[in-house]
Design a protein around this motif. Sequence first.
Motif, short mmCIF file in Angstrom:
data_model
loop_
_atom_site.label_atom_id
_atom_site.label_comp_id
_atom_site.label_asym_id
_atom_site.label_seq_id
_atom_site.Cartn_x
_atom_site.Cartn_y
_atom_site.Cartn_z
N GLN A 26 0.83 -1.20 0.00
CA GLN A 26 0.00 0.00 0.00
C GLN A 26 0.86 1.25 0.00
O GLN A 26 0.59 2.21 -0.72
CB GLN A 26 -0.93 0.01 1.21
CG GLN A 26 -1.91 1.18 1.20
CD GLN A 26 -2.83 1.16 2.40
OE1 GLN A 26 -2.42 0.77 3.49
NE2 GLN A 26 -4.07 1.60 2.22
N GLY B 91 1.20 4.13 -2.89
CA GLY B 91 1.08 5.57 -2.68
C GLY B 91 2.26 6.33 -3.27
O GLY B 91 2.11 7.41 -3.85
N ARG C 151 1.77 6.41 -7.03
CA ARG C 151 0.77 7.41 -7.44
C ARG C 151 1.35 8.82 -7.36
O ARG C 151 1.09 9.65 -8.24
CB ARG C 151 -0.48 7.30 -6.55
CG ARG C 151 -1.33 6.07 -6.83
CD ARG C 151 -2.71 6.23 -6.20
NE ARG C 151 -2.63 6.42 -4.78
CZ ARG C 151 -2.63 5.44 -3.88
NH1 ARG C 151 -2.69 4.18 -4.30
NH2 ARG C 151 -2.58 5.68 -2.59
N LYS C 152 2.13 9.07 -6.33
CA LYS C 152 2.73 10.38 -6.17
C LYS C 152 3.72 10.65 -7.29
O LYS C 152 3.78 11.76 -7.85
CB LYS C 152 3.42 10.46 -4.81
CG LYS C 152 4.06 11.81 -4.51
CD LYS C 152 4.68 11.79 -3.12
CE LYS C 152 5.34 13.12 -2.79
NZ LYS C 152 5.96 13.09 -1.44
N GLY D 70 -3.79 0.21 -3.79
CA GLY D 70 -4.10 0.80 -2.49
C GLY D 70 -5.33 0.22 -1.82
O GLY D 70 -5.55 0.44 -0.63
N THR E 177 -2.73 10.49 3.60
CA THR E 177 -3.46 10.42 2.33
C THR E 177 -2.82 11.34 1.31
O THR E 177 -2.90 12.56 1.43
CB THR E 177 -4.94 10.82 2.52
OG1 THR E 177 -5.51 10.00 3.53
CG2 THR E 177 -5.70 10.64 1.22
N SER F 275 -10.43 7.06 1.72
CA SER F 275 -9.80 7.99 2.66
C SER F 275 -10.73 8.35 3.81
O SER F 275 -10.28 8.77 4.88
CB SER F 275 -9.38 9.27 1.91
OG SER F 275 -10.51 10.04 1.53
#
Length: 271
Positions: A58, A62, A65-66, A104, A184, A217
């Motif tokens: 997970q 993240g 994705r960033k 995620g 998040t 979220s």
Amino acid sequence: MNIYEFLPIRLLVEAAYSAVTSISSFLEPLTGGFSAALAVIVLTVLVRAVLIPVGVSQVRAGITRKRLGPKISELQTKYKKQPELMQQKLMDLYKEENASPFAGCLPVLAQMPVLMAVYGLFINSTIGGHANDLLGHTIFGLPLSTSFVKLFSTGELTGTAITVYLVLVVLIAVVAGFSRHLLTPPAPETPAAPAPTRNGSDAPQTPDLSGVMKTLSFMPFLTAIFALFVPLAAALYLATTTTWTLCERLVLGRVLGANEPQPDTNSRVAD
């Protein structure tokens, strides 16, 4: 049909029952009447420890994705008037980066069977063909099989019950607030797939996960409400696993460098 009669779920509940009763028996000489409640907490910690690799995935999702955010935004801008081509380009981008937009969601899905098992432990009068001894256990005089809503509806809500549930709900909500604020990451919105064209194009489409990620979220906040409806033992599980999630993500984020600047991905994407 009782879902707990379905063989895989029944076996899962029986395994959880054996684990909780064994841990409770071990703790009872030290903790007395709190042994069953603590056994649920210990079981939660053990399960989450086993699921650490899922937590790692997970955090890495993240980070991905960033890192891909600028490229995704560029594709969305560049192919705004060509939605089908944009979908294809986004799919190609995820494939090139060996990433999945669903990564995620895995930790949430992985815990569902455990929550179902803990819930089943405290609503079934018999487990494995014998009486469910866990139904007789309490914490601060409250049966682990009861719920806030049940106590309220029967007029049995006491000051102790209000205090216990207030602590649990506030704990979950506070942890949820920290999780949402600290953990998040801003995720670029993926436009919904357009309606199929008349030419019968069957090109792969990128799923619209912006709504899913926003909903996830807020899941910890919904968990605080959910805790009022489930047996007290399940509420203990929810409070424990929510707290574990925050601590795990903070530690893994530091170890995996989730907060470090990501490599520049603002280079123009290929046509």
